[in-house]
Enzyme design. Structure first.
Site, PDB file in Angstrom:
ATOM      1  N   LYS A  11     -11.845   6.505  -2.357  1.00 57.10           N
ATOM      2  CA  LYS A  11     -12.192   7.692  -1.579  1.00 57.10           C
ATOM      3  C   LYS A  11     -13.691   7.988  -1.591  1.00 57.10           C
ATOM      4  CE  LYS A  11      -7.911   8.054  -0.612  1.00 57.10           C
ATOM      5  NZ  LYS A  11      -7.453   7.291   0.558  1.00 57.10           N
TER       6      LYS A  11
ATOM      7  N   ASP B 145       0.855  -1.184   0.000  1.00 54.99           N
ATOM      8  CA  ASP B 145       0.000   0.000   0.000  1.00 54.99           C
ATOM      9  C   ASP B 145       0.894   1.237   0.000  1.00 54.99           C
ATOM     10  OD1 ASP B 145      -2.349   1.684   0.565  1.00 54.99           O
ATOM     11  OD2 ASP B 145      -1.493   1.832   2.567  1.00 54.99           O
TER      12      ASP B 145
END
Length: 261
Positions: free
Chosen positions: A51, A10
């Site tokens: 998001k 990540d």
């Protein structure tokens, strides 16, 4: 155990941006512009998701849902989710370049991996536009993975869907899911790795789950740090992480153990 051919990392909270501060600041600021101040826990619970999905999840939280009703006089709508998302996107684009510093031990860990012929992949909750800022800023400081995929590259099916991981495996030429590790710092990271059939590894120090900046963490006493790390360990165990690293300095030993057990 198969030889490890690739490690998929990540970005914020794992490879760069100790404590994943950039997304937190952007989400808090975006909600404030709509009259609501979310708590750190509310912001961090969905961390790692696409998001838009992150904000959608926050909107469904009971306290935020009630606060929205009180402030705006009506329940939130998908249009409101989009409005908050657009506000957060503008906010994070302004600050991302300042939050791309590799976390402690990451550059050394990547160097050791490459010396062993192990490739570096990446997944993220950031969009292509965001990564166009983060990736060059991180590269200027020494971090550049061999492959990089965002939710935009998989038709919006980011975490916890496994498709960004699959794209990495294909791009890096990995022979099987048993030959790669997924490493992250959020619930979504662990879910992503497990959905893809990879061993999923959680990083403790500097993680979004820990929720502290490097300055805040280093200001703690050793006893306070241990207590904080123990809580993060427990959370990763609840999420089903296969392995847990205190920090990236332990990655080399983990891979050695996996290859020789």
């Amino acid at each position: 155990m198969a030889k490890i051919e690739a490690v998929i990392l990540d970005w914020a909270g794992t490879a760069v941006d100790f404590g994943s501060q950039a997304p937190v600041q952007a989400f808090v600021e975006s909600f404030r512009q709509f009259g609501i101040t979310p708590t750190p826990e509310e912001v961090r619970t969905p961390m790692g998701m696409l998001k838009w999905d992150h904000i959608h999840t926050m909107m469904q939280m009971p306290r935020i849902r009630q606060a929205w009703q009180e402030v705006h006089g009506s329940p939130w709508t998908l249009g409101d989710v989009e409005a908050v998302y657009r506000t957060s996107e503008r906010a994070i684009l302004k600050i991302l370049k300042d939050y791309a510093t590799p976390k402690p031990y990451v550059l050394e860990a990547v160097q050791r991996l490459r010396q062993r012929g192990i490739k570096i992949g990446s997944t993220t909750g950031y969009t292509d536009e965001m990564m166009a800022i983060v990736a060059p800023a991180a590269q200027a400081q020494g971090y550049a993975p061999d492959a990089m995929f965002t939710p935009d590259t998989v038709r919006g099916k980011g975490r916890p869907w496994p498709y960004m991981v699959f794209r990495n495996l294909e791009a890096l030429g990995v022979s099987s899911t048993a030959a790669a590790l997924k490493i992250g710092d959020t619930a979504a990271d662990i879910a992503e790795g497990k959905a893809a059939g990879l061993l999923s590894v959680g990083v403790v120090e500097g993680s979004s789950i820990m929720g502290l900046s490097q300055e805040e963490y280093e200001a703690l006493s050793p006893e306070e740090q241990d207590a904080c790390k123990a809580k993060v360990h427990h959370r990763y165990e609840e999420l089903g992480a296969d392995f847990i690293l205190e920090n990236m300095s332990e990655l080399d030993d983990l891979i050695f153990d996996l290859e020789h057990r």
